[in-house]
Design a protein around this motif. Structure first.
Motif, PDB file in Angstrom:
ATOM      1  N   PHE A 133       0.839  -1.203   0.000  1.00  0.00           N
ATOM      2  CA  PHE A 133       0.000   0.000   0.000  1.00  0.00           C
ATOM      3  C   PHE A 133       0.870   1.247   0.000  1.00  0.00           C
ATOM      4  O   PHE A 133       2.090   1.196   0.201  1.00  0.00           O
ATOM      5  CB  PHE A 133      -0.946   0.005   1.201  1.00  0.00           C
ATOM      6  CG  PHE A 133      -0.265   0.228   2.539  1.00  0.00           C
ATOM      7  CD1 PHE A 133      -0.162   1.492   3.077  1.00  0.00           C
ATOM      8  CD2 PHE A 133       0.276  -0.837   3.258  1.00  0.00           C
ATOM      9  CE1 PHE A 133       0.455   1.705   4.303  1.00  0.00           C
ATOM     10  CE2 PHE A 133       0.890  -0.642   4.480  1.00  0.00           C
ATOM     11  CZ  PHE A 133       0.980   0.635   5.004  1.00  0.00           C
ATOM     12  N   GLY A 134       0.230   2.383  -0.238  1.00  0.00           N
ATOM     13  CA  GLY A 134       0.930   3.655  -0.222  1.00  0.00           C
ATOM     14  C   GLY A 134       0.031   4.760  -0.740  1.00  0.00           C
ATOM     15  O   GLY A 134      -1.174   4.578  -0.939  1.00  0.00           O
ATOM     16  N   CYS A 135       0.620   5.930  -0.971  1.00  0.00           N
ATOM     17  CA  CYS A 135      -0.084   7.071  -1.544  1.00  0.00           C
ATOM     18  C   CYS A 135       0.373   7.243  -2.987  1.00  0.00           C
ATOM     19  O   CYS A 135       1.576   7.352  -3.236  1.00  0.00           O
ATOM     20  CB  CYS A 135       0.217   8.353  -0.774  1.00  0.00           C
ATOM     21  SG  CYS A 135      -0.248   8.316   0.969  1.00  0.00           S
ATOM     22  N   SER A 136      -0.560   7.272  -3.929  1.00  0.00           N
ATOM     23  CA  SER A 136      -0.233   7.484  -5.343  1.00  0.00           C
ATOM     24  C   SER A 136      -0.586   8.916  -5.720  1.00  0.00           C
ATOM     25  O   SER A 136      -1.733   9.347  -5.543  1.00  0.00           O
ATOM     26  CB  SER A 136      -1.010   6.506  -6.219  1.00  0.00           C
ATOM     27  OG  SER A 136      -0.651   5.176  -5.942  1.00  0.00           O
ATOM     28  N   SER A 137       0.396   9.642  -6.256  1.00  0.00           N
ATOM     29  CA  SER A 137       0.258  11.088  -6.422  1.00  0.00           C
ATOM     30  C   SER A 137       0.042  11.520  -7.864  1.00  0.00           C
ATOM     31  O   SER A 137       0.670  11.012  -8.790  1.00  0.00           O
ATOM     32  CB  SER A 137       1.511  11.793  -5.893  1.00  0.00           C
ATOM     33  OG  SER A 137       1.673  11.563  -4.519  1.00  0.00           O
ATOM     34  N   PHE A 138      -0.851  12.507  -8.020  1.00  0.00           N
ATOM     35  CA  PHE A 138      -1.037  13.244  -9.263  1.00  0.00           C
ATOM     36  C   PHE A 138      -0.299  14.570  -9.117  1.00  0.00           C
ATOM     37  O   PHE A 138      -0.382  15.206  -8.062  1.00  0.00           O
ATOM     38  CB  PHE A 138      -2.518  13.543  -9.503  1.00  0.00           C
ATOM     39  CG  PHE A 138      -3.382  12.337  -9.750  1.00  0.00           C
ATOM     40  CD1 PHE A 138      -3.832  12.039 -11.027  1.00  0.00           C
ATOM     41  CD2 PHE A 138      -3.776  11.510  -8.693  1.00  0.00           C
ATOM     42  CE1 PHE A 138      -4.652  10.934 -11.259  1.00  0.00           C
ATOM     43  CE2 PHE A 138      -4.596  10.408  -8.919  1.00  0.00           C
ATOM     44  CZ  PHE A 138      -5.029  10.122 -10.206  1.00  0.00           C
TER      45      PHE A 138
END
Length: 244
Positions: A133-138
């Motif tokens: 898991f993690g944070c996916s950034s735009f």
């Protein structure tokens, strides 16, 4: 110890202070325009992975890993600053948070991402991880240019209700509740960050809202991937890279 060589690139764990400094320099360039340090309190407890050009030793990509014994430890994660993750406390297998993934902004070779995922695959297989898991950034904090991407996430890729992250950050875009449009698939995929696109191809899912991160100048969604849910054909491809 994580170590993978494939084609022009190799991935390995950073071991020395100089290697950690190189990681932080690349992250500073990618996330803060090279003007500010990107070091934070999580770096001391994470494992840092280098992806380098094999011949020159040039650092082309990096990411960090935070292993957790189970969901009961998810409050230790970077993501827990921004998302209410109590639903994931019930996850009873080993987890790992993948964070601060970046590729040098001058480079576009897709083999860099391929080798990074090959290294992740080897790590997952060797350690028995059951959720990534993690944070996916735009890039940027304006939602308008990503409306189709968010509409596609709403339509096809929301987290199962049993794991769904809740709102915690003060500034969020509740795309699952706000958007009513059908996504234009071409525009949606062109706006989707490469890391998130890879998660989705493997069966990954996202939160129903995006956090507006003014500090890094990004929008990000919580992203989860249950390893057992990865399609068999995709597993074979990843393990083919990981065996290099």
């Amino acid at each position: 110890m994580l170590n993978l060589r494939r084609g022009r690139y190799q991935a390995r764990q950073a071991e020395t202070e100089a290697e950690i400094a190189a990681v932080l320099a690349l992250r500073s360039l990618c996330f803060r325009g090279g003007k500010l340090s990107d070091e934070d309190a999580y770096d001391a407890t994470c494992r840092h992975v280098l992806v380098e050009e094999t011949r020159s030793g040039r650092l082309v990509s990096t990411f960090r890993l935070l292993p957790l014994k189970a969901g009961a430890e998810i409050g230790r994660s970077y993501s827990a600053q921004y998302y209410e993750l109590s639903a994931l406390h019930a996850f009873d297998g080993p987890m790992v948070e993948m964070g601060r993934f970046c590729v040098h902004p001058d480079l576009t070779d897709p083999d860099i991402l391929r080798v990074a995922w090959g290294a992740m695959t080897r790590y997952v297989d060797e350690t028995g991880v059951e959720m990534l898991f993690g944070c996916s950034s735009f890039t940027g904090t304006e939602t308008a240019e990503y409306v189709d991407a968010f509409a596609l996430l709403k339509e096809r890729h929301l987290a199962p209700k049993r794991w769904l992250p809740r709102v915690k950050a003060p500034n969020v875009f509740r795309f699952a509740g706000l958007l009513r449009r059908k996504p234009d698939l071409k525009r949606a995929m062109s706006g989707m960050p490469p890391l998130l696109r890879t998660y989705l191809l493997m069966g990954g899912w996202v939160s129903d809202h995006a956090v507006v991160d003014r500090d890094l100048g990004t929008l990000h969604v919580f992203t989860g991937l249950e390893i057992r849910a990865i399609p068999p054909a995709r597993k074979r491809l990843l393990r083919g890279v990981a065996s290099g």
